[in-house]
Every structure is written in C-alpha cells, then in structure tokens.
Design a protein around this motif. Structure first.
Motif, PDB file in Angstrom:
ATOM      1  N   GLY A   1      75.452  39.587 146.881  1.00  0.00           N
ATOM      2  CA  GLY A   1      75.038  38.205 146.136  1.00  0.00           C
ATOM      3  C   GLY A   1      74.339  39.492 145.171  1.00  0.00           C
ATOM      4  O   GLY A   1      74.595  40.247 144.263  1.00  0.00           O
ATOM      5  N   THR A   2      72.556  38.639 145.227  1.00  0.00           N
ATOM      6  CA  THR A   2      71.581  40.023 144.901  1.00  0.00           C
ATOM      7  C   THR A   2      71.083  41.317 145.401  1.00  0.00           C
ATOM      8  O   THR A   2      71.579  40.928 146.551  1.00  0.00           O
ATOM      9  CB  THR A   2      70.183  38.736 144.582  1.00  0.00           C
ATOM     10  OG1 THR A   2      70.141  38.406 146.087  1.00  0.00           O
ATOM     11  CG2 THR A   2      70.590  37.729 144.124  1.00  0.00           C
ATOM     12  N   LEU A   3      71.557  42.045 144.358  1.00  0.00           N
ATOM     13  CA  LEU A   3      70.701  43.408 145.041  1.00  0.00           C
ATOM     14  C   LEU A   3      69.550  43.356 145.802  1.00  0.00           C
ATOM     15  O   LEU A   3      68.487  42.542 145.211  1.00  0.00           O
ATOM     16  CB  LEU A   3      70.756  44.429 144.340  1.00  0.00           C
ATOM     17  CG  LEU A   3      69.839  45.891 144.375  1.00  0.00           C
ATOM     18  CD1 LEU A   3      71.336  47.477 145.315  1.00  0.00           C
ATOM     19  CD2 LEU A   3      69.927  46.949 143.043  1.00  0.00           C
ATOM     20  N   ALA A   4      69.248  43.539 147.024  1.00  0.00           N
ATOM     21  CA  ALA A   4      67.916  43.980 147.512  1.00  0.00           C
ATOM     22  C   ALA A   4      68.640  44.956 148.384  1.00  0.00           C
ATOM     23  O   ALA A   4      68.868  45.389 149.572  1.00  0.00           O
ATOM     24  CB  ALA A   4      67.549  43.147 148.835  1.00  0.00           C
ATOM     25  N   VAL A   5      67.133  46.195 148.386  1.00  0.00           N
ATOM     26  CA  VAL A   5      66.950  47.388 149.445  1.00  0.00           C
ATOM     27  C   VAL A   5      65.927  47.584 150.250  1.00  0.00           C
ATOM     28  O   VAL A   5      64.902  47.612 148.759  1.00  0.00           O
ATOM     29  CB  VAL A   5      67.688  48.927 148.851  1.00  0.00           C
ATOM     30  CG1 VAL A   5      67.625  50.163 149.416  1.00  0.00           C
ATOM     31  CG2 VAL A   5      69.413  48.173 148.226  1.00  0.00           C
ATOM     32  N   ARG A   6      65.867  47.567 151.464  1.00  0.00           N
ATOM     33  CA  ARG A   6      64.662  47.772 151.553  1.00  0.00           C
ATOM     34  C   ARG A   6      64.254  48.896 152.952  1.00  0.00           C
ATOM     35  O   ARG A   6      65.783  49.442 153.941  1.00  0.00           O
ATOM     36  CB  ARG A   6      64.582  46.429 152.806  1.00  0.00           C
ATOM     37  CG  ARG A   6      63.998  45.659 152.210  1.00  0.00           C
ATOM     38  CD  ARG A   6      64.550  43.952 152.953  1.00  0.00           C
ATOM     39  NE  ARG A   6      65.307  44.170 153.883  1.00  0.00           N
ATOM     40  CZ  ARG A   6      66.813  44.045 153.490  1.00  0.00           C
ATOM     41  NH1 ARG A   6      66.804  42.960 152.613  1.00  0.00           N
ATOM     42  NH2 ARG A   6      67.278  43.301 154.326  1.00  0.00           N
ATOM     43  N   LEU A   7      63.169  49.796 152.997  1.00  0.00           N
ATOM     44  CA  LEU A   7      63.308  50.828 153.909  1.00  0.00           C
ATOM     45  C   LEU A   7      61.955  50.774 154.403  1.00  0.00           C
ATOM     46  O   LEU A   7      60.478  50.195 154.297  1.00  0.00           O
ATOM     47  CB  LEU A   7      62.802  52.350 152.900  1.00  0.00           C
ATOM     48  CG  LEU A   7      62.661  53.427 153.414  1.00  0.00           C
ATOM     49  CD1 LEU A   7      63.825  54.070 154.441  1.00  0.00           C
ATOM     50  CD2 LEU A   7      61.885  54.623 152.221  1.00  0.00           C
TER      51      LEU A   7
END
Length: 277
Positions: free
Chosen positions: A7-13
């Motif tokens: 889907g949409t790009l989401a990168v979480r740290l």
C-alpha cells in the motif's frame, strides 16, 4: 523497525516514522526497506534513482539522501534506544555504510511483506492438504494486509518497478488460491460480485475467468458464463493474437455440453494461450 510497503510506504523505528516526504529519499528508503538486512549496492540505488544515465554527481547526491535518512533515524532514536548491550544506538548503527553500498537493519520489527509471505505459504500448504476452510482463512488474512498497490505513493524507478511487479504477482497468486478454496467450499454465490470486479480489472487473466465461469454456472447463469469466455477470447485475440488455453477451452465445452455433475470443481489452468490459426 516496522516496514509497510503493501500500500503506502511507512517505515517506523520505535514507533516513530522515519519516512521522508521528498520523492527521491523515499525511493532510497523504499529500496533499502524492501531489502532490509541485505547490502544494496551504490550502483543499484543509482539505477533506481536515475536509470541507465546517472549524473556525475550521483554518488554525492546519494550520500546526501542517506544523510537525510539518518537525520530522521536520529530523531526517532532520541528516546534512548540501545543496542542491547547498554550502548546508545546511533543512526549509523541502523543505516550502515558498508563496502560498495548501504544496509538497513530491520531488527526484529514487523514487515508486512514477510507476514504476507508467511501467511500465504501456510495457506498454500493447507490447500495441498485439502483443508479448504483453513486455506481460505489464511489466504484471506494474508490478502488483508494489502491496503492498495505496493508502494502506491512512491515514485518507482527500474528496481522498485520490478519489486512492485513481483509483489503484485504474489498477491494475484494468493488471490487465485483463496478464490479456489472458496469455490471448493461452495461459496460461488458469495464470490460473484468480487469476481465480476476482478475479471474487469484483469480481462486476460485466464484463471480468474475460469473461476468466474464456474461461479456463474453454479449460480444457474450458464449463458453469462459462456459470455465471459467469449469476452476473454476476444480480448486475447485482439491484444496478442492468441486463443484461450486448452484448459479454459475445455471448461467452456464442458459448460456447453455437460450436466452440472460433470463440470470440474476447478479446471487445471496449467495450459497457456495458443496462437490464432
């Protein structure tokens, strides 16, 4: 690190987004995230960003994008994330410069791609074991991870286009098997609305057409099932000069000539379309 690309790009740290808004840093992060834990060579990143003719400043510009990503990572790490040995973690420990390229360490976070592949694999094994309720459940759960086309909000170059195409093929395979499981469970009427949309979206996809024909036939709509075959045949001939595969043609003949008890539960669609004439 949690990575979503289906889907949409989401990168979480540590729960904090490290997804940039600028298009080219997003491309860099998307490729690094899809290959987290692997070295991505500088040349591969340059090809993704600029194709076969990168500018002379490509390496320096790429380094700028990497620095921008590290700034976002640093902001996410301000809550004091460590490396497990008491040492404060730094951005360069998450996004590493290695000989020849860069490596993004995903750690033990969640990746929607890995979870999709795990669930789909379990679903395929359930299909092989003829456990159709379990297969339908697992494959539906896998497909539920998709919120849109892969990398829907990322400008894609040659590398990401290949990755997106691979993921879409995996999605279609899982979808095909989930519909197959539902057909074997007698859910043909419930499938009609979904399959109507799918055959319009993929007008030359023979397996989906076969499933649509079966669902229509079992719902007492043989004429519409035969019409679906003719539409697919016309699309194949017009676009590629090909006839439907022998397997699909055999299904069409069985719908024309056979009683309900002799129509196959699911035709083998291993055959390919044949040249006209």
């Amino acid at each position: 690190m949690d990575i979503d690309v289906l889907g949409t790009l989401a990168v979480r740290l540590d729960g904090v987004s490290i997804t940039p808004t600028a298009p080219k840093p997003r491309q860099v992060l998307a490729l690094l995230a899809l290959r987290s834990g692997q070295v991505v060579p500088v040349g591969v990143l340059a090809e993704e960003l600029w194709g076969s003719k990168p500018p002379r400043s490509a390496r320096a510009t790429l380094q700028t994008y990497i620095l921008q990503l590290r700034e976002l990572i640093s902001a996410a790490l301000e809550n004091g994330a460590g490396d497990g040995a008491g040492r404060r973690c730094q951005a360069k420990d998450v996004l590493l410069t290695v000989p020849g390229g860069y490596l993004l360490k995903g750690g033990e976070g969640v990746s929607d791609v890995r979870e999709f592949e795990r669930l789909a694999g379990c679903g395929y094994r359930a299909m092989d074991a003829e456990d159709y309720p379990q297969a339908a459940r697992l494959l539906r759960e896998a497909l539920g991870l998709w919120t849109g086309p892969a990398l829907a909000d990322v400008h894609t170059g040659p590398q990401l286009r290949t990755e997106a195409k691979r993921l879409e093929e995996s999605r279609l395979c899982a979808l095909d098997q989930r519909v197959d499981a539902d057909l074997r469970l007698g859910r043909h009427r419930e499938l009609l609305a979904e399959l109507t949309v799918l055959v319009n979206q993929y007008p030359m996809h023979e397996s989906l057409c076969a499933q649509y024909m079966l669902a229509l036939y079992r719902s007492g709509r043989r004429g519409e099932a035969l019409d679906a075959y003719q539409r697919l045949r016309a699309a194949l001939v017009r676009a590629m000069g090909l006839e439907p595969s022998p397997a699909l043609a055999k299904l069409q003949r069985s719908l024309l000539m056979s009683g309900p008890e002799t129509v196959p539960a699911r035709p083998a669609m291993s055959g390919t379309a044949a040249p006209v004439g």
